[in-house]
Write a protein that holds these residues in place. Sequence first.
Motif, PDB file in Angstrom:
ATOM      1  N   GLN A 113       1.945   9.940   1.502  1.00 17.89           N
ATOM      2  CA  GLN A 113       1.642   9.203   1.072  1.00 17.89           C
ATOM      3  C   GLN A 113       2.214   7.484   0.894  1.00 17.89           C
ATOM      4  N   LEU A 114       1.524   6.831   0.078  1.00 17.42           N
ATOM      5  CA  LEU A 114       2.545   5.643  -0.037  1.00 17.42           C
ATOM      6  C   LEU A 114       3.432   5.616  -1.647  1.00 17.42           C
ATOM      7  N   PRO A 115       4.584   5.171  -1.671  1.00  8.32           N
ATOM      8  CA  PRO A 115       5.656   5.563  -2.498  1.00  8.32           C
ATOM      9  C   PRO A 115       4.870   4.706  -3.916  1.00  8.32           C
ATOM     10  N   GLU A 116       5.163   5.239  -5.103  1.00 12.57           N
ATOM     11  CA  GLU A 116       4.076   4.620  -6.726  1.00 12.57           C
ATOM     12  C   GLU A 116       4.421   3.304  -6.377  1.00 12.57           C
ATOM     13  N   ARG A 117       3.630   2.361  -7.074  1.00 19.05           N
ATOM     14  CA  ARG A 117       3.274   0.807  -7.247  1.00 19.05           C
ATOM     15  C   ARG A 117       3.794   0.575  -5.853  1.00 19.05           C
ATOM     16  N   ARG A 118       3.235   1.254  -4.700  1.00 18.55           N
ATOM     17  CA  ARG A 118       2.383   0.924  -2.947  1.00 18.55           C
ATOM     18  C   ARG A 118       1.398   0.632  -3.600  1.00 18.55           C
ATOM     19  N   PHE A 119      -0.381  -0.373  -3.750  1.00 17.51           N
ATOM     20  CA  PHE A 119      -1.566  -0.376  -3.563  1.00 17.51           C
ATOM     21  C   PHE A 119      -2.045   1.540  -4.067  1.00 17.51           C
ATOM     22  N   GLU A 120      -1.136   1.380  -5.446  1.00 16.19           N
ATOM     23  CA  GLU A 120      -1.252   2.192  -6.283  1.00 16.19           C
ATOM     24  C   GLU A 120      -2.848   2.035  -7.147  1.00 16.19           C
ATOM     25  N   TYR A 121      -3.666   3.157  -7.095  1.00 12.86           N
ATOM     26  CA  TYR A 121      -5.009   2.827  -8.040  1.00 12.86           C
ATOM     27  C   TYR A 121      -4.515   4.160  -9.247  1.00 12.86           C
ATOM     28  N   LYS A 122      -4.709   3.193 -10.372  1.00 10.95           N
ATOM     29  CA  LYS A 122      -4.209   3.122 -11.633  1.00 10.95           C
ATOM     30  C   LYS A 122      -5.620   3.881 -12.729  1.00 10.95           C
ATOM     31  N   GLY A 123      -7.057   3.781 -12.370  1.00 15.14           N
ATOM     32  CA  GLY A 123      -8.085   3.840 -12.973  1.00 15.14           C
ATOM     33  C   GLY A 123      -9.098   2.770 -12.341  1.00 15.14           C
ATOM     34  N   LEU A 124     -10.073   3.314 -14.054  1.00 11.53           N
ATOM     35  CA  LEU A 124     -11.585   1.755 -14.307  1.00 11.53           C
ATOM     36  C   LEU A 124     -11.170   1.219 -15.281  1.00 11.53           C
ATOM     37  N   TRP A 125     -12.385  -0.153 -15.000  1.00  9.91           N
ATOM     38  CA  TRP A 125     -11.932  -0.666 -16.671  1.00  9.91           C
ATOM     39  C   TRP A 125     -13.210  -1.794 -16.149  1.00  9.91           C
ATOM     40  N   LYS A 126     -14.746  -1.248 -16.922  1.00 12.26           N
ATOM     41  CA  LYS A 126     -15.467  -2.399 -16.983  1.00 12.26           C
ATOM     42  C   LYS A 126     -15.924  -2.189 -15.826  1.00 12.26           C
ATOM     43  N   ASN A 127     -16.224  -0.869 -14.723  1.00 11.15           N
ATOM     44  CA  ASN A 127     -16.286  -1.047 -13.505  1.00 11.15           C
ATOM     45  C   ASN A 127     -15.649  -1.315 -11.986  1.00 11.15           C
ATOM     46  N   ARG A 128     -14.137  -2.336 -12.669  1.00 11.83           N
ATOM     47  CA  ARG A 128     -13.796  -2.597 -11.820  1.00 11.83           C
ATOM     48  C   ARG A 128     -12.833  -1.630 -11.439  1.00 11.83           C
ATOM     49  N   LEU A 129     -12.409  -1.369 -10.046  1.00 14.61           N
ATOM     50  CA  LEU A 129     -11.083  -0.448  -9.729  1.00 14.61           C
ATOM     51  C   LEU A 129      -9.532  -1.367 -10.185  1.00 14.61           C
ATOM     52  N   ILE A 130      -8.775  -0.515 -10.658  1.00 16.48           N
ATOM     53  CA  ILE A 130      -7.311  -0.918 -11.432  1.00 16.48           C
ATOM     54  C   ILE A 130      -6.172  -0.579 -10.139  1.00 16.48           C
ATOM     55  N   ILE A 131      -6.053  -1.716  -9.421  1.00 19.73           N
ATOM     56  CA  ILE A 131      -5.071  -1.001  -8.574  1.00 19.73           C
ATOM     57  C   ILE A 131      -3.457  -1.574  -9.106  1.00 19.73           C
ATOM     58  N   ASP A 132      -2.503  -1.146  -9.029  1.00 21.98           N
ATOM     59  CA  ASP A 132      -1.138  -2.011  -9.860  1.00 21.98           C
ATOM     60  C   ASP A 132       0.087  -1.839  -7.952  1.00 21.98           C
ATOM     61  N   ASP A 133       0.582  -2.771  -7.252  1.00 23.22           N
ATOM     62  CA  ASP A 133       1.791  -2.556  -6.632  1.00 23.22           C
ATOM     63  C   ASP A 133       2.559  -3.661  -6.660  1.00 23.22           C
ATOM     64  N   TYR A 134       3.395  -3.447  -5.889  1.00 23.84           N
ATOM     65  CA  TYR A 134       4.955  -3.737  -6.261  1.00 23.84           C
ATOM     66  C   TYR A 134       5.148  -5.500  -5.792  1.00 23.84           C
ATOM     67  N   ALA A 135       4.308  -5.864  -4.636  1.00 22.83           N
ATOM     68  CA  ALA A 135       4.100  -7.223  -4.148  1.00 22.83           C
ATOM     69  C   ALA A 135       4.936  -8.101  -4.523  1.00 22.83           C
ATOM     70  N   HIS A 136       6.006  -8.817  -4.875  1.00 22.69           N
ATOM     71  CA  HIS A 136       6.145 -10.217  -4.479  1.00 22.69           C
ATOM     72  C   HIS A 136       6.673 -11.200  -3.966  1.00 22.69           C
ATOM     73  N   HIS A 137       6.461 -11.063  -2.655  1.00 27.42           N
ATOM     74  CA  HIS A 137       7.143 -12.229  -2.181  1.00 27.42           C
ATOM     75  C   HIS A 137       5.656 -12.209  -1.543  1.00 27.42           C
ATOM     76  N   PRO A 138       5.462 -13.950  -1.404  1.00 25.41           N
ATOM     77  CA  PRO A 138       4.166 -14.032  -0.659  1.00 25.41           C
ATOM     78  C   PRO A 138       3.262 -13.558   0.900  1.00 25.41           C
TER      79      PRO A 138
END
Length: 246
Positions: free
Chosen positions: A211-236
């Motif tokens: 499994q990916l570690p937290e904040r690596r393409f992590e599914y957080k939930g639905l908002w207004k029918n959109r998937l919310i993903i949290d990702d730590y990516a900070h380099h181009p």
Amino acid sequence: KHRSEILKFLIDQKKSIVISGSHGKTTTSTYITTILSISKKDPTAIIGGIVPLYKKNYNISNSELLVAEADESDGSLIKFNPNIGVITNIELEHIDHYRNLEELIKTMKKFSENCNHLIANYDCQNLKNNLKESIWFSIQKINNIDFSLIPIESNGCEILAEYYEKEKFIDILKIPIPGLHNLSNTIAAIAACRTAGIIFKDIRNGIEHLQLPERRFEYKGLWKNRLIIDDYAHHPTEIDAAISMA
């Protein structure tokens, strides 16, 4: 004491696997830790993110193995003398500390020279062109590569890939995580575990639990029918990989 001094002390106590590189350190460290834990090796682990298997970023154990993530941001990783060192890739980053790519490469070469066994990514030009002695891994090439994982099919949830050791076909593996960058992290983890003496059957079993570690393409939930993903990516490059994965 600086954190790196404490980490060096811990690394020196055990048979260590130390992971560095510009991208994928935390994910690769998480994969190695997961495979070793599922294989009942119960490593001590010091990771830069939350490992799903532990639900925390560390594990304390009396076993002989230690897995640690070595951050290159301040150059302090040259203090470490790992049994097995892994470098995932090199790209210019941390420009508050490194004036240019050459300085970063010089630091990573010094780290590589401190490792009893060095495992590096052949697909990264900066590694291929600057490291001489290495155990190489790749997701693109089989010839003259120690560990290859060549993708044959991806459905957005998992990747089927052919696994080779020293050009010899071993098996088709089902990697339960999408994204070619994660496939590269997977073969880095396999190479480290095999170099540490873990049998392939145990590794194949461990891969099923990745499994990916937290904040690596992590599914957080639905908002207004959109998937919310949290990702730590900070380099181009990391942002490109996250968007590509989406």
